[in-house]
Design a protein around this motif. Structure first.
Motif, PDB file in Angstrom:
ATOM      1  N   SER A   1       3.882  -7.269  -0.675  1.00  0.00           N
ATOM      2  CA  SER A   1       3.677  -8.514  -0.220  1.00  0.00           C
ATOM      3  C   SER A   1       4.919  -9.186   0.408  1.00  0.00           C
ATOM      4  CB  SER A   1       3.403  -9.588  -1.211  1.00  0.00           C
ATOM      5  OG  SER A   1       2.072  -9.401  -1.847  1.00  0.00           O
ATOM      6  N   GLY A   2       4.814  -9.515   1.639  1.00  0.00           N
ATOM      7  CA  GLY A   2       5.805 -10.090   2.509  1.00  0.00           C
ATOM      8  C   GLY A   2       6.446  -9.060   3.103  1.00  0.00           C
TER       9      GLY A   2
ATOM     10  N   GLU B   1      -1.465  -4.344   6.961  1.00  0.00           N
ATOM     11  CA  GLU B   1      -0.650  -4.877   7.769  1.00  0.00           C
ATOM     12  C   GLU B   1      -0.816  -6.497   7.828  1.00  0.00           C
ATOM     13  OE1 GLU B   1       0.017  -2.224  11.079  1.00  0.00           O
ATOM     14  OE2 GLU B   1       1.397  -0.942  10.176  1.00  0.00           O
ATOM     15  N   ALA B   2      -2.112  -6.858   7.659  1.00  0.00           N
ATOM     16  CA  ALA B   2      -2.445  -8.371   7.783  1.00  0.00           C
ATOM     17  C   ALA B   2      -2.518  -8.839   6.333  1.00  0.00           C
ATOM     18  CB  ALA B   2      -3.661  -8.424   8.459  1.00  0.00           C
ATOM     19  N   HIS B   3      -2.383  -8.144   5.385  1.00  0.00           N
ATOM     20  CA  HIS B   3      -2.348  -8.542   3.961  1.00  0.00           C
ATOM     21  C   HIS B   3      -3.949  -8.655   3.734  1.00  0.00           C
ATOM     22  CE1 HIS B   3      -0.211  -9.542   0.336  1.00  0.00           C
ATOM     23  NE2 HIS B   3      -1.361 -10.038  -0.045  1.00  0.00           N
ATOM     24  N   ALA B   4      -4.837  -7.677   4.013  1.00  0.00           N
ATOM     25  CA  ALA B   4      -6.244  -8.215   3.724  1.00  0.00           C
ATOM     26  C   ALA B   4      -6.771  -7.490   2.538  1.00  0.00           C
ATOM     27  CB  ALA B   4      -6.893  -7.555   4.820  1.00  0.00           C
TER      28      ALA B   4
ATOM     29  N   ALA C   1       8.970   2.477  -3.422  1.00  0.00           N
ATOM     30  CA  ALA C   1       7.872   1.487  -3.737  1.00  0.00           C
ATOM     31  C   ALA C   1       8.491   0.037  -3.779  1.00  0.00           C
ATOM     32  CB  ALA C   1       6.887   1.842  -4.861  1.00  0.00           C
ATOM     33  N   ILE C   2       8.082  -0.842  -2.831  1.00  0.00           N
ATOM     34  CA  ILE C   2       8.542  -2.106  -3.093  1.00  0.00           C
ATOM     35  C   ILE C   2       7.498  -3.246  -3.491  1.00  0.00           C
ATOM     36  CG2 ILE C   2       9.310  -4.340  -1.658  1.00  0.00           C
ATOM     37  CD1 ILE C   2      10.812  -2.007   0.288  1.00  0.00           C
ATOM     38  N   ASN C   3       7.742  -3.646  -4.777  1.00  0.00           N
ATOM     39  CA  ASN C   3       6.594  -4.443  -5.452  1.00  0.00           C
ATOM     40  C   ASN C   3       6.991  -5.798  -5.732  1.00  0.00           C
ATOM     41  OD1 ASN C   3       6.635  -1.463  -6.332  1.00  0.00           O
ATOM     42  ND2 ASN C   3       4.450  -2.123  -6.674  1.00  0.00           N
ATOM     43  N   THR C   4       6.548  -6.764  -5.061  1.00  0.00           N
ATOM     44  CA  THR C   4       6.873  -8.232  -5.209  1.00  0.00           C
ATOM     45  C   THR C   4       6.501  -8.718  -6.812  1.00  0.00           C
ATOM     46  OG1 THR C   4       6.814  -8.721  -2.846  1.00  0.00           O
ATOM     47  CG2 THR C   4       6.663 -10.400  -4.391  1.00  0.00           C
TER      48      THR C   4
END
Length: 248
Positions: A14-15, A59-62, A87-90
């Motif tokens: 996310s982000g 890419e549109a956070h769908a 892996a980047i995990n918010t």
């Protein structure tokens, strides 16, 4: 002439829907036995190394966390044979070391998700019990922590990631239980991704930017969406220095 190997595949959370300073060379839209990945896999140059990038939520956070096709994502990345997968995990922070704007490199995970396709061995064929006592690659974790030191980016070494189902956030009681279980972080995308990466023998680890306090943690005040976005912007601003050191 052979194509240079991919040194790093990054799964953006996310982000993070694109990598700063990334020079794209091609975009792949693979199909897999498990369906389509979340979006195109973008391949190009970053700090002189060949890198692949995939936005986990699209890419549109769908895609909400419980609708991400984790098997397709990991299978598609594995076909590229990357040397490592970051892996980047918010996440939300539970314990004091994991305050908003911290960048955490967890070393353990507890899975609270349900109903997700969590293995590649669900169908007929030889079954494999993947060793998962240490869910993240020690080699890559150490490389990442060393890169943080060289880049002057403070990283929190260790912590337990609690993976919840989402897409709703957790109640205070749920977070209290998770704290009692030993969780330092709460997020919605850490599993089954980490387990699938292990089944594919990928050199995989997690970098967890803390966007907010989990329910009932920190000062106990409700956090605004503006604060969440500001915290993510602050952690994302550190990524170029960190990735440059990691790829050096």
């Amino acid at each position: 002439m052979s194509t240079p190997a991919i040194q790093l595949a990054v799964i953006g959370g996310s982000g993070l829907y694109a990598l700063p300073l990334f020079e794209q060379e091609q975009a792949l839209e693979p199909d897999t036995p498990y369906g389509a990945p979340s979006g195109p896999i973008r391949i190009g140059q970053l700090y002189g190394q060949r890198v692949a990038f995939l936005a986990r939520h699209g890419e549109a956070h769908a895609l909400p966390p419980h609708r991400v096709n984790y098997r397709a994502n990991l299978h598609a990345l594995a076909q590229l044979q990357p040397a490592a997968v970051l892996a980047i995990n918010t996440v939300g922070g539970i314990t004091p070391a994991c305050a908003p704007r911290a960048l955490v490199v967890p070393d353990q995970i507890i899975d609270y998700t349900w109903g997700r396709a969590s293995s590649f061995w669900d169908e007929a064929g030889p079954m494999r019990h993947a060793e998962f006592g240490e869910p993240y690659s020690a080699r890559l974790r150490n490389r990442l922590l060393d890169a943080g030191q060289r880049a002057g980016v403070a990283l929190v070494d260790g912590g337990c990631y609690g993976a919840t189902q989402g897409p709703r956030f957790e109640t205070r009681a749920e977070i209290a239980r998770m704290r009692q279980d030993g969780c330092d972080l709460v997020g919605m995308t850490g599993m089954p991704e980490a387990a699938l990466a292990r089944e594919l023998e990928l050199d995989y680890t997690c970098l967890a930017p803390v966007a907010n306090w989990a329910a009932g943690c920190g000062d106990g005040e409700e956090i605004s969406l503006d604060e969440v976005f500001a915290n993510l912007a602050a952690t994302n601003a550190l990524l170029p220095r960190l990735l440059e050191a990691l790829l050096a």
